[in-house]
Design a protein around this motif. Structure first.
Motif, PDB file in Angstrom:
ATOM      1  N   GLY A  11      35.857  16.924  33.504  1.00 29.22           N
ATOM      2  CA  GLY A  11      36.498  16.651  32.231  1.00 29.22           C
ATOM      3  C   GLY A  11      35.543  16.453  31.076  1.00 29.22           C
ATOM      4  N   PHE A  12      34.241  16.661  31.317  1.00 31.25           N
ATOM      5  CA  PHE A  12      33.234  16.496  30.265  1.00 31.25           C
ATOM      6  C   PHE A  12      32.500  17.815  30.067  1.00 31.25           C
ATOM      7  CE2 PHE A  12      33.910  12.388  32.227  1.00 31.25           C
ATOM      8  CZ  PHE A  12      34.050  11.548  31.139  1.00 31.25           C
ATOM      9  N   ASP A  13      31.859  17.953  28.915  1.00 29.26           N
ATOM     10  CA  ASP A  13      31.061  19.156  28.706  1.00 29.26           C
ATOM     11  C   ASP A  13      29.700  19.000  29.379  1.00 29.26           C
ATOM     12  OD1 ASP A  13      29.448  17.586  27.009  1.00 29.26           O
ATOM     13  OD2 ASP A  13      30.631  18.135  25.264  1.00 29.26           O
ATOM     14  N   ARG A  14      28.973  20.104  29.450  1.00 25.85           N
ATOM     15  CA  ARG A  14      27.684  20.105  30.154  1.00 25.85           C
ATOM     16  C   ARG A  14      26.691  19.145  29.507  1.00 25.85           C
ATOM     17  NH1 ARG A  14      24.872  23.678  33.517  1.00 25.85           N
ATOM     18  NH2 ARG A  14      22.932  22.613  34.115  1.00 25.85           N
ATOM     19  N   LYS A  15      26.706  19.054  28.188  1.00 25.93           N
ATOM     20  CA  LYS A  15      25.766  18.185  27.490  1.00 25.93           C
ATOM     21  C   LYS A  15      25.984  16.723  27.867  1.00 25.93           C
ATOM     22  CE  LYS A  15      24.133  16.995  22.841  1.00 25.93           C
ATOM     23  NZ  LYS A  15      24.310  17.235  21.388  1.00 25.93           N
ATOM     24  N   THR A  16      27.245  16.294  27.903  1.00 23.33           N
ATOM     25  CA  THR A  16      27.554  14.913  28.275  1.00 23.33           C
ATOM     26  C   THR A  16      27.162  14.648  29.724  1.00 23.33           C
ATOM     27  OG1 THR A  16      29.403  14.863  26.718  1.00 23.33           O
ATOM     28  CG2 THR A  16      29.397  13.193  28.446  1.00 23.33           C
ATOM     29  N   TYR A  17      27.478  15.609  30.597  1.00 25.85           N
ATOM     30  CA  TYR A  17      27.130  15.475  32.010  1.00 25.85           C
ATOM     31  C   TYR A  17      25.613  15.344  32.176  1.00 25.85           C
ATOM     32  CZ  TYR A  17      26.757  16.674  36.986  1.00 25.85           C
ATOM     33  OH  TYR A  17      26.455  16.674  38.329  1.00 25.85           O
ATOM     34  N   ILE A 184      31.608   8.856  35.423  1.00 27.21           N
ATOM     35  CA  ILE A 184      30.836   9.397  34.301  1.00 27.21           C
ATOM     36  C   ILE A 184      31.285   8.771  32.987  1.00 27.21           C
ATOM     37  CG2 ILE A 184      30.358  11.502  32.986  1.00 27.21           C
ATOM     38  CD1 ILE A 184      30.420  13.035  35.597  1.00 27.21           C
ATOM     39  N   GLN A 185      32.572   8.506  32.853  1.00 30.30           N
ATOM     40  CA  GLN A 185      33.048   7.829  31.644  1.00 30.30           C
ATOM     41  C   GLN A 185      32.417   6.447  31.516  1.00 30.30           C
ATOM     42  OE1 GLN A 185      35.270   9.061  29.098  1.00 30.30           O
ATOM     43  NE2 GLN A 185      34.218   7.318  28.191  1.00 30.30           N
ATOM     44  N   LEU A 190      28.478   3.018  28.878  1.00 38.40           N
ATOM     45  CA  LEU A 190      27.261   2.215  28.971  1.00 38.40           C
ATOM     46  C   LEU A 190      26.204   2.711  27.999  1.00 38.40           C
ATOM     47  CD1 LEU A 190      25.578   0.016  30.350  1.00 38.40           C
ATOM     48  CD2 LEU A 190      24.932   1.703  32.094  1.00 38.40           C
ATOM     49  N   HIS A 191      26.047   4.037  27.902  1.00 36.50           N
ATOM     50  CA  HIS A 191      25.070   4.600  26.978  1.00 36.50           C
ATOM     51  C   HIS A 191      25.420   4.254  25.530  1.00 36.50           C
ATOM     52  CE1 HIS A 191      23.869   7.924  30.066  1.00 36.50           C
ATOM     53  NE2 HIS A 191      23.512   6.707  30.433  1.00 36.50           N
ATOM     54  N   GLU A 192      26.699   4.315  25.205  1.00 31.42           N
ATOM     55  CA  GLU A 192      27.124   3.969  23.854  1.00 31.42           C
ATOM     56  C   GLU A 192      26.856   2.494  23.564  1.00 31.42           C
ATOM     57  OE1 GLU A 192      31.202   5.106  23.750  1.00 31.42           O
ATOM     58  OE2 GLU A 192      30.777   7.242  23.387  1.00 31.42           O
ATOM     59  N   LEU A 193      27.092   1.635  24.561  1.00 28.09           N
ATOM     60  CA  LEU A 193      26.827   0.202  24.395  1.00 28.09           C
ATOM     61  C   LEU A 193      25.335  -0.043  24.212  1.00 28.09           C
ATOM     62  CD1 LEU A 193      27.768  -2.741  24.434  1.00 28.09           C
ATOM     63  CD2 LEU A 193      27.604  -2.693  26.933  1.00 28.09           C
ATOM     64  N   GLN A 194      24.510   0.643  25.006  1.00 24.08           N
ATOM     65  CA  GLN A 194      23.057   0.485  24.881  1.00 24.08           C
ATOM     66  C   GLN A 194      22.569   0.957  23.510  1.00 24.08           C
ATOM     67  OE1 GLN A 194      21.872   2.745  28.331  1.00 24.08           O
ATOM     68  NE2 GLN A 194      21.758   0.939  29.637  1.00 24.08           N
ATOM     69  N   ALA A 195      23.146   2.068  23.037  1.00 24.70           N
ATOM     70  CA  ALA A 195      22.763   2.568  21.711  1.00 24.70           C
ATOM     71  C   ALA A 195      23.150   1.578  20.623  1.00 24.70           C
ATOM     72  CB  ALA A 195      23.429   3.918  21.462  1.00 24.70           C
TER      73      ALA A 195
END
Length: 370
Positions: A11-17, A184-185, A190-195
């Motif tokens: 359900g995600f694009d390659r870049k997100t994966y 993956i979500q 988590l990445h958004e929180l870290q950013a």
């Protein structure tokens, strides 16, 4: 994002994966290690039973699986190699588990397979790959079970095994898609929180106008330094800054403040975007820092890893004198210097006070010389 790419990557694009790949690798290695340990113990028990005569015809299979799971555990413990070959480890562990399910089915040819289906669900839930990869792994397992059943079981049981395996394959792939999508979500979140935390740290540690440390963070960082080397504190103050604001407006004043921050970063070799980690964050071993103390007052701590402090100061003055800030064509800055060579054994706060005195002496000389 096309539908196949979305399906392939849960359900995600390659870049997100790909952005989550390190998290996926870490998760797969933890899962592979946990499953390998559990099944190592199980295979060792089955091997022992085979040695004493229970299902002795599978002794070689149990021996190979016992050794295989032990080797996988050892390989995962060598983190560099395991990370490099994480996909291969997932495939090998999955095949070993499916082989165990097939062997368990062949152990009693009078009943339909059961453990094989459990193994499929475990693989689908525990590992993250791509949908085609997981479909291929589980599909190979289903074919293996079907062949084994038709070779060693009555036709009715073989048909039942194949039918059940296909049904469980569909269920396993559905569970795999759902669990991997959610996993993956969680990595994305988590990445958004870290950013967000990094942005918050930048905002709380940096002066937004100059891009340098704010007063609090500057002294937090510098007071923790080992001051046994050669350090110089340079206190920088803009000449007649109040007149700049009064005559040209606060917008020009802001340009001067931002320009001085950029000049200091240039003179000290603190390359990077203003206010970014690359610009002035306390990288490991760094001993040269700069900050804005407030208003038009700036501070530089030049350590053994920095340029000559007086050369850096002159460079700052040259840049500021030759830069246009809107209608203002250049501006002078006064700098006071205090070093550990003059005041051995003192901390940054003590050097700051000494540099403050010298800076005002220089500012006074500037006014007298006009």
């Amino acid at each position: 994002m096309d539908r196949f790419d979305s399906f392939m990557h849960y359900g995600f694009d390659r870049k997100t994966y790909d952005a989550c790949r390190s998290d996926i690798v870490e998760h797969n290695l933890r899962s592979a290690k946990s499953l390998s340990r559990v099944f190592f113990v199980a295979m060792a028990m089955f091997l022992l039973l085979s040695v004493i005569g229970v299902n002795s015809r599978f002794l070689v299979v149990y021996a190979i699986e016992t050794i295989g799971f032990a080797l996988v555990t050892l390989i995962i413990d060598t983190r560099k190699e395991a990370t490099r070959h994480s996909t291969l480890i997932v495939v090998l562990v999955s095949i070993a588990l499916l082989a165990f399910g097939i062997v368990s089915s062949a152990a009693d040819v009078t009943v339909v397979a059961t453990s094989f289906h459990v193994v499929m669900i475990v693989i689908a839930i525990f590992f993250v790959a791509t949908m085609p990869t997981m479909a291929a792994i589980l599909g190979i397992g289903v074919v293996g079970l079907a062949v084994d059943s038709y070779l060693f079981k009555p036709a009715a049981l073989a048909i039942g095994d194949t039918y059940n395996a296909v049904i469980f394959l569909v269920v396993a792939l559905a569970l795999h898609f759902i669990t991997c999508r959610d996993r993956i979500q969680s990595y994305v979140n988590l990445h958004e929180l870290q950013a967000a935390r990094r942005e918050l740290a930048i905002e709380s540690h940096f002066d937004g106008l100059s891009g340098l440390f704010n007063r609090t963070h500057f002294f937090e960082v510098t007071e923790a330094l080992d001051m046994s080397g050669d350090f110089t504190v340079c206190l920088v103050d803009i000449d007649d800054f109040k007149k700049v604001n009064d005559q040209y407006g606060h917008h020009t004043g802001d340009l001067v403040i931002a320009g001085l921050g950029a000049a200091i970063r240039t003179a000290l070799g603190l390359a990077g975007k203003a206010g970014s980690d690359a610009a002035t964050a306390p990288a490991k071993g760094r001993q040269t820092f700069a900050g804005r103390l407030g208003g038009d007052e700036f501070i530089m701590l030049v350590g053994p890893d920095g340029p000559d402090a007086h050369e850096a100061g002159r460079r700052v003055q040259e840049i500021m004198a030759s830069t246009d800030f809107g209608e203002l064509h250049g501006i002078g800055v006064s700098i006071g210097y205090a070093s550990t060579a003059e005041y051995p054994g003192v901390r940054v706060n003590r050097l700051y006070r000494a540099a403050d005195v010298k800076m005002y002496l220089e500012k006074t000389e500037h006014h007298i010389g006009r």
